[in-house]
Design an enzyme around this catalytic site. Structure first.
Site, PDB file in Angstrom:
ATOM      1  N   ASP A 102      -9.753   5.316  -2.665  1.00 11.26           N
ATOM      2  CA  ASP A 102      -8.492   6.069  -3.186  1.00 11.26           C
ATOM      3  C   ASP A 102      -8.947   6.855  -4.371  1.00 11.26           C
ATOM      4  OD1 ASP A 102      -9.490   3.970  -4.966  1.00 11.26           O
ATOM      5  OD2 ASP A 102      -7.429   3.481  -5.550  1.00 11.26           O
ATOM      6  N   TYR A 104      -6.401   6.905   3.464  1.00 13.84           N
ATOM      7  CA  TYR A 104      -6.501   5.552   2.632  1.00 13.84           C
ATOM      8  C   TYR A 104      -5.797   4.525   3.165  1.00 13.84           C
ATOM      9  CZ  TYR A 104      -5.275   2.330  -0.720  1.00 13.84           C
ATOM     10  OH  TYR A 104      -5.125   1.198  -1.563  1.00 13.84           O
ATOM     11  N   GLU A 116       0.995  -1.271  -0.053  1.00 15.66           N
ATOM     12  CA  GLU A 116      -0.192  -0.096   0.174  1.00 15.66           C
ATOM     13  C   GLU A 116       0.842   1.209   0.018  1.00 15.66           C
ATOM     14  OE1 GLU A 116      -3.002  -0.044  -0.812  1.00 15.66           O
ATOM     15  OE2 GLU A 116      -3.675  -2.095  -0.450  1.00 15.66           O
TER      16      GLU A 116
END
Length: 291
Positions: A136, A118, A35
DNA sequence: AAAACGTGGTC
DNA sequence: TGACCAAGTTT
């Protein structure tokens, strides 16, 4: 207006890319690393580096033991190298304060360096199967079109964006987590920024943008980021020299990358301030923590 | 809240 | 060719 979860989940099961951080054997740490790397960086460039990182640093404590310079060098040319430094700091915090286990709680995750709205929710959902809205740029675009019938997403509003997506999620935790991944995948593969592939869309019939006659985006113009000639470019050039050497280098080695001495020195100074570069006692320059 | 922050691929 | 875009975060 809501998107049929089953259609999207079936489409995801059939179509989703086989990405290593989506495999069942991938750890929460692997998900977190992915991520961070994926923030503003395309999948194709992340994948090989992710494999190297997980092989080299399979746990937060393994990475915590590495030097900052090792981590910045291993980051290579993924871009925004402060992410590497922040991930290293997050690894140290997880190793020392969380028993080497990536936290599951969104607020605990948010307290870690480099983890924002996020990423915290992405880890909660994708690593731990929790039901929580993951927003996102892909999801914002899909919601703007399919739910609101707009041509594209307007300026972000974390509160409203989270609320919009929350309303779409299936009740079941696991289903909600997969649905979140499916929403992102739809935005990445079908409901793309340019030339969306509506013919392939699993929710075409429910799409408010279609029903609305596919109006053009009418929000405020999005600022286009310049790169050539900016400090970002110069910082990148300076750091690239240091990535390529283990031995500290003299300033003359850095001076050759950019002709404007004022800008060059300003950028070197900002890299020192950011902790991406260190100066040795002898006055040489190197990546941090290696000398 | 706007602006800074890398890098490379695409149309 | 150059503008646009890519799983954002921080200040």
């Amino acid at each position: 207006m809501s998107l049929d979860a089953e259609l999207l989940l079936d489409w995801f099961a059939d179509t989703a890319r086989d990405l290593p951080w989506r495999r069942p054997e991938c750890t929460a740490w692997g998900v977190l690393v992915s991520e961070i790397m994926l923030q503003q960086t395309p999948v194709a460039r992340v994948e090989p580096i992710w494999h190297e990182w997980l092989a080299r640093w399979p746990t937060p404590s393994a990475m915590a033991k590495a030097s900052q310079g090792d981590v910045v060098r291993a980051w290579g040319k993924l871009g925004y190298p402060r992410r590497a430094l922040r991930l290293h700091a997050a690894a140290q915090a997880i190793a020392e304060q969380h028993d080497d286990v990536v936290p599951q709680d969104v607020n605990t995750l948010l307290a870690l360096p480099g983890i924002g709205a996020y990423t915290a929710r992405a880890v909660a959902a994708f690593a731990y199967g929790q039901k929580c809205p993951v927003v996102d740029t892909n999801v914002r675009r899909v919601v703007a079109r399919a739910v609101h019938g707009a041509g594209d997403a307007g300026p972000p509003s974390t509160t409203k964006d989270l609320k919009d997506v929350e309303a779409l999620l299936p009740e079941n935790d696991k289903a909600a987590a997969v649905y979140s991944a499916a929403l992102m995948e739809l935005g990445a593969l079908v409901c793309t920024a340019r030339a969306p592939k509506c013919a392939d869309c699993p929710v075409f019939d429910a799409c408010a943008w279609q029903l609305n006659g596919r109006p053009a985006y009418d929000g405020p113009a999005k600022a286009v980021q310049k790169f050539a000639g900016t400090d970002r470019q110069v910082r990148g050039l300076l750091l690239d020299v240091l990535r390529g050497t283990v031995e500290p280098v003299a300033k003359a080695r850095l001076d050759v990358v950019w002709s404007d001495a004022g800008q060059r020195d300003r950028c070197l100074h900002s890299l020192l301030t950011d902790g991406l570069v260190e100066q040795t006692r002898e006055g040489l320059f190197a990546l941090p923590g290696e000398h």
